[in-house]
Enzyme design. Sequence first.
Site, PDB file in Angstrom:
ATOM      1  N   ASP A   1      -4.840  -9.957  13.025  1.00 47.84           N
ATOM      2  CA  ASP A   1      -5.016  -8.555  13.421  1.00 47.84           C
ATOM      3  C   ASP A   1      -4.121  -8.264  14.634  1.00 47.84           C
ATOM      4  O   ASP A   1      -4.451  -8.619  15.771  1.00 47.84           O
ATOM      5  CB  ASP A   1      -6.491  -8.279  13.737  1.00 47.84           C
ATOM      6  N   ILE A   2      -3.001  -7.608  14.371  1.00 45.59           N
ATOM      7  CA  ILE A   2      -2.002  -7.375  15.425  1.00 45.59           C
ATOM      8  C   ILE A   2      -2.580  -6.498  16.538  1.00 45.59           C
ATOM      9  O   ILE A   2      -2.456  -6.792  17.727  1.00 45.59           O
ATOM     10  CB  ILE A   2      -0.747  -6.678  14.820  1.00 45.59           C
TER      11      ILE A   2
ATOM     12  N   LYS B   1       8.824 -17.192 -10.632  1.00 46.82           N
ATOM     13  CA  LYS B   1       8.058 -16.066 -11.184  1.00 46.82           C
ATOM     14  C   LYS B   1       6.814 -16.571 -11.925  1.00 46.82           C
ATOM     15  O   LYS B   1       6.909 -17.481 -12.752  1.00 46.82           O
ATOM     16  CB  LYS B   1       8.960 -15.284 -12.147  1.00 46.82           C
TER      17      LYS B   1
ATOM     18  N   LYS C   1     -14.084   0.386  15.393  1.00 41.29           N
ATOM     19  CA  LYS C   1     -12.778  -0.238  15.660  1.00 41.29           C
ATOM     20  C   LYS C   1     -12.389  -0.052  17.119  1.00 41.29           C
ATOM     21  O   LYS C   1     -11.838  -0.959  17.745  1.00 41.29           O
ATOM     22  CB  LYS C   1     -11.704   0.349  14.736  1.00 41.29           C
TER      23      LYS C   1
ATOM     24  N   LYS D   1     -12.303  -3.628  18.768  1.00 42.74           N
ATOM     25  CA  LYS D   1     -10.973  -4.173  19.072  1.00 42.74           C
ATOM     26  C   LYS D   1     -10.580  -3.900  20.518  1.00 42.74           C
ATOM     27  O   LYS D   1      -9.463  -4.191  20.919  1.00 42.74           O
ATOM     28  CB  LYS D   1      -9.928  -3.566  18.130  1.00 42.74           C
TER      29      LYS D   1
ATOM     30  N   ASN E   1       0.852  -1.197   0.000  1.00 46.09           N
ATOM     31  CA  ASN E   1       0.000   0.000   0.000  1.00 46.09           C
ATOM     32  C   ASN E   1       0.883   1.240   0.000  1.00 46.09           C
ATOM     33  O   ASN E   1       2.108   1.149  -0.024  1.00 46.09           O
ATOM     34  CB  ASN E   1      -0.954  -0.023   1.195  1.00 46.09           C
TER      35      ASN E   1
ATOM     36  N   ASP F   1      -4.440  -6.402   5.163  1.00 45.94           N
ATOM     37  CA  ASP F   1      -5.539  -7.169   5.761  1.00 45.94           C
ATOM     38  C   ASP F   1      -5.574  -8.588   5.194  1.00 45.94           C
ATOM     39  O   ASP F   1      -6.077  -9.507   5.832  1.00 45.94           O
ATOM     40  CB  ASP F   1      -6.881  -6.480   5.468  1.00 45.94           C
TER      41      ASP F   1
HETATM   42  O1  PMT Z   1       2.823   6.053   6.623  1.00 37.68           O
HETATM   43  P1  PMT Z   1       2.268   7.378   6.134  1.00 37.68           P
HETATM   44  O2  PMT Z   1       2.489   7.578   4.664  1.00 37.68           O
HETATM   45  O3  PMT Z   1       2.783   8.529   6.959  1.00 37.68           O
HETATM   46  O4  PMT Z   1       0.672   7.349   6.315  1.00 37.68           O
HETATM   47  C1  PMT Z   1       0.113   7.250   7.585  1.00 37.68           C
HETATM   48  C2  PMT Z   1      -1.060   6.258   7.616  1.00 37.68           C
HETATM   49  C3  PMT Z   1      -2.197   6.808   6.785  1.00 37.68           C
HETATM   50  C4  PMT Z   1      -0.626   4.900   7.091  1.00 37.68           C
HETATM   51  C5  PMT Z   1      -1.466   6.082   9.121  1.00 37.68           C
HETATM   52  O5  PMT Z   1      -1.780   7.339   9.618  1.00 37.68           O
HETATM   53  C6  PMT Z   1      -2.630   5.129   9.288  1.00 37.68           C
HETATM   54  O6  PMT Z   1      -3.786   5.466   9.164  1.00 37.68           O
HETATM   55  N1  PMT Z   1      -2.285   3.863   9.603  1.00 37.68           N
HETATM   56  C7  PMT Z   1      -3.263   2.751   9.700  1.00 37.68           C
HETATM   57  C8  PMT Z   1      -3.589   2.322   8.306  1.00 37.68           C
HETATM   58  C9  PMT Z   1      -4.517   1.117   8.332  1.00 37.68           C
HETATM   59  O7  PMT Z   1      -4.096   0.048   8.002  1.00 37.68           O
HETATM   60  O8  PMT Z   1      -5.703   1.371   8.812  1.00 37.68           O
HETATM   61  P2  PMT Z   1      -6.853   0.249   9.026  1.00 37.68           P
HETATM   62  O9  PMT Z   1      -8.064   1.049   9.311  1.00 37.68           O
HETATM   63  O10 PMT Z   1      -6.881  -0.699   7.864  1.00 37.68           O
HETATM   64  O11 PMT Z   1      -6.350  -0.545  10.285  1.00 37.68           O
HETATM   65  C10 PMT Z   1      -6.798  -0.219  11.602  1.00 37.68           C
HETATM   66  C11 PMT Z   1      -5.739  -0.509  12.613  1.00 37.68           C
HETATM   67  O12 PMT Z   1      -5.505  -1.920  12.695  1.00 37.68           O
HETATM   68  C12 PMT Z   1      -4.392   0.137  12.358  1.00 37.68           C
HETATM   69  O13 PMT Z   1      -3.873   0.590  13.597  1.00 37.68           O
HETATM   70  C13 PMT Z   1      -3.539  -1.010  11.828  1.00 37.68           C
HETATM   71  O14 PMT Z   1      -2.161  -0.841  12.167  1.00 37.68           O
HETATM   72  C14 PMT Z   1      -4.139  -2.197  12.551  1.00 37.68           C
HETATM   73  N2  PMT Z   1      -4.031  -3.484  11.861  1.00 37.68           N
HETATM   74  C15 PMT Z   1      -4.660  -3.689  10.673  1.00 37.68           C
HETATM   75  C16 PMT Z   1      -4.589  -4.921  10.062  1.00 37.68           C
HETATM   76  C17 PMT Z   1      -3.843  -5.956  10.681  1.00 37.68           C
HETATM   77  N3  PMT Z   1      -3.731  -7.152  10.121  1.00 37.68           N
HETATM   78  N4  PMT Z   1      -3.235  -5.722  11.854  1.00 37.68           N
HETATM   79  C18 PMT Z   1      -3.316  -4.522  12.451  1.00 37.68           C
HETATM   80  O15 PMT Z   1      -2.736  -4.333  13.521  1.00 37.68           O
END
Ligand code: PMT
Length: 405
Positions: free
Chosen positions: A310-311, A293, A341, A345, A214, A283
């Site tokens: 989901d960490i 390849k 969330k 969570k 991403n 995700d």
């Molecule tokens: O890195 P930059 O370019 O500075 O941009 C910053 C950012 C936009 C990436 C950052 O501010 C941000 O929003 N990070 C979370 C992005 C994200 O994955 O959001 P989410 O809504 O999909 O996830 C929610 C939360 O669950 C996040 O804290 C994520 O770290 C966590 N997560 C998600 C999936 C997973 N498998 N494990 C997780 O821990």
Amino acid sequence: MFKFQDVTINKHILLAISGGIAAYKSAELVRLLRKQGAQVRVVMTHAAMQFVSPLTFQALSGNPVHSELLDADEEHAMGHISLARWADALIIAPATANTLAKCSYGLADDLLSTLYLAATCPVYVAPAMNQAMWHKTVTQENIQKLKSHGVTVIGPEQGDQACGETGFGRMSEPEEICRYLMFEPTTQCLSGLKVLISAGPTREPLDPVRYITNRSSGKMGYALANAALKAGAKVTLVSGPVALTAPINVDVVNVETAAQMHTAVMSKAEDHDIYIGAAAVADYSPVMMEMQKIKKQTEQSTLTLQKTKDILAEVAQMTKRPFTVGFAAETHDLEQYAQNKLVGKNLDMIAANWVGRDIGGFDSEQNALHVFWKQGQKTLAMTNKNQLAEQLIRLISERMEHRTT
Ligand code: PMT
């Protein structure tokens, strides 16, 4: 003495205004400072009075405005000394190139520059000038000199200028300056605590040369690591692949995939007081990675993906868990998804940001956050990610303090 949200404070702020168009913003600064419970006294240069009337500041501060070095009305005609003694903090806003130069050289030919010399309290400057003047070597040398003398420089910001040009030189917004003065970003609010931060993207390999990822640059997470360090914390950063250098003294664990990030975070979380999940963790990841390849054969091809662990949710479920802060990146229904969330969570706090827009979010220098916790919420306005990170770190420390008390 300063306040966290609702404790009354009585900080004495001496606001010195030099002659620039940004002087109009200082009126709002006075209002905000007083709203936070500070007492404000205002000093203006003669040039500043050409831009905004002293009456404005007198009305807003509730105190007479000072502009003369030799003021017969002040006790012993030593107005600058009594004002300097009164102040808990001196802020020069706007600070013109001329004022910065005078302060850096120790000239004292008017009330403002004399006050700067007489002040023994912390001094802050909020520069405001044309972008070319800001970038001029001598101005930058003066700024460095002031910093080496212990002065805190706030801003300036980038953007459109009154002169019609665009660039660095706009005075920081009054809200930002107010935060510096009242909530002291350099305060060691996380002193003695251990903070674990995840940052950047993950890469989920399809074959030896391709992966799913991403747009996360890691800037937000790295800015948080820096801010936590400045706040006195011991910081561990679990970082996906980014083109950034971590601050010295931060313990960095480099990972690539969501699974590696999961292992790294889970092995460290119990040993930390705070976990901030700023990483954009995939995700889904491919069910299997091809060892060779993938060849272009069919017109269409289907990828089978499986959910990653989901960490954030796992950290929040730990028996001995750190104060857990998530991020939410949303293109729509920000508040609703963030609240879901937070509750779903079982987080202590969630920082929601809009993504996929022209400004802010992924790979942008700037961002804005809408932060939610179970009993409240706060908007942190669009600013650069370093300042935003400092604000979020302060908010986390406030909420932790609130939870303990
Ligand atoms: O890195 P930059 O370019 O500075 O941009 C910053 C950012 C936009 C990436 C950052 O501010 C941000 O929003 N990070 C979370 C992005 C994200 O994955 O959001 P989410 O809504 O999909 O996830 C929610 C939360 O669950 C996040 O804290 C994520 O770290 C966590 N997560 C998600 C999936 C997973 N498998 N494990 C997780 O821990």
